[in-house]
Design an enzyme around this catalytic site. Sequence first.
Site, short mmCIF file in Angstrom:
data_model
loop_
_atom_site.label_atom_id
_atom_site.label_comp_id
_atom_site.label_asym_id
_atom_site.label_seq_id
_atom_site.Cartn_x
_atom_site.Cartn_y
_atom_site.Cartn_z
N GLN A 31 0.87 -1.29 0.06
CA GLN A 31 -0.14 0.18 -0.04
C GLN A 31 0.98 1.21 -0.10
O GLN A 31 1.92 1.61 0.79
CB GLN A 31 -0.94 0.30 1.33
CG GLN A 31 -2.11 -0.95 1.19
CD GLN A 31 -2.89 -1.02 2.22
OE1 GLN A 31 -2.76 -0.26 3.14
NE2 GLN A 31 -3.77 -2.04 2.42
N LYS A 32 0.42 2.14 -0.84
CA LYS A 32 1.21 3.69 -0.79
C LYS A 32 0.59 4.55 0.13
O LYS A 32 -0.70 4.90 -0.40
CB LYS A 32 1.36 3.96 -2.23
CG LYS A 32 2.30 5.23 -2.43
CD LYS A 32 2.27 5.65 -3.94
CE LYS A 32 3.27 6.83 -3.97
NZ LYS A 32 2.94 7.81 -3.05
N PHE A 33 1.25 5.14 0.82
CA PHE A 33 0.79 6.09 1.75
C PHE A 33 1.13 7.49 1.23
O PHE A 33 2.17 7.78 0.86
CB PHE A 33 1.11 5.85 3.26
CG PHE A 33 0.62 4.57 3.85
CD1 PHE A 33 -0.62 4.65 4.55
CD2 PHE A 33 1.16 3.50 3.85
CE1 PHE A 33 -1.10 3.63 5.09
CE2 PHE A 33 0.75 2.17 4.28
CZ PHE A 33 -0.57 2.25 4.65
N GLU A 186 -2.95 6.21 -1.08
CA GLU A 186 -3.09 6.71 -2.44
C GLU A 186 -2.76 5.69 -3.64
O GLU A 186 -3.34 6.07 -4.65
CB GLU A 186 -2.34 7.94 -2.63
CG GLU A 186 -0.82 7.80 -2.45
CD GLU A 186 -0.14 9.00 -2.90
OE1 GLU A 186 -0.80 10.04 -2.78
OE2 GLU A 186 1.04 8.75 -3.05
N GLY A 187 -2.69 4.44 -3.39
CA GLY A 187 -2.28 3.67 -4.39
C GLY A 187 -1.44 2.38 -3.90
O GLY A 187 -1.58 1.92 -2.91
#
Length: 341
Positions: A31-33, A186-187
């Site tokens: 997960q992209k924070f 965010e992605g």
Amino acid sequence: MTLRPPVQPMLAQAAESVPGPGVLGPLAFEQKFDGFRALLFTPAGPGGRVLMQSRRGALIQDRFPDLAAAAEQQLPDGLVLDGELLIWDPEEGRLSFEALQRRAAVRGRNAPPLAARWPAYFVAFDVLQLGGEEIMNRPYVERRALLEDLFADHGLTAPWTLCPMTTDLATAREWLETWTDVSGVEGLVVKGMNQRYTQAARGWYKIRRRDSTEAVIGAVTGTLARPQLLVLGRHDSTGRLRAVGRTVPLRPDASRLVGEYLAAAAPGHPWTGVRFAAAWGSRDVLDATLVRPDLVAEVSADRAIDRGGVFRHPLRFKRLRTDVTVEDVPRFGVGPNTAAG
């Protein structure tokens, strides 16, 4: 030799979709924070101190004394972690990039009061050194296993968070569609299971969730006949047109199309005298020409948006919405997943 700052972090390049396995081999999805990249160093032995480094190499441990103190108490010596700094705003009940900016700008005696108000968290997604041994040449799958063991063996909890990871593509797609509804996520970041950690190399891929939305064209660069990029706005609750972002450069066919509809601004344009930053957080300004704010553009936007309603990353122009009016555009402060219909 033990690693010492500055260490150039490995980077990711933007991608529209998951790369095929032929590019990186077996894949891992994290997960992209939406936070600040940071590397954390614990001392190799007695007498040393915890150091924290920004993506560009600046030492920032005095801006995050809460994390430095927690590292001294809870993390083993000779450790280097790569991760993301996040701030939880208890008043808002959400992750706050604005609060993170404020904390990153304050040091010295002013830092502890902000730390008490907005506690920091470190989301670890890689380990570069363990027990004083540098392990960047080991494949990601081994480094990830060591990172998971670190959390399990030391019972690490807040402010330490292990970045969620999966090797299942269906799960990753679900994260991209559902978890990105959560503020601060965010992605995805896509990594090869067999990849080494290569400093400064853009060897990973990042995929941001993008949604369609609308905004008013208030200014352009280039000429009215051949605009290069669009400066976009939305009306706030008082009816004032507020700038929310800019597009990436238009393709030639899109530029010609938009140019057919643009008209020069009349006196009294709401942005008269306003200077527009060339990029979010930049001091450079655009050479912009004001236009009549009566055209609506449909754009593609990611989830990085300030609480005030400004998109931090450039928008992608999709088409003109000649079928709607500026009154149909979402209000200033509304997220990117709202469209005019």
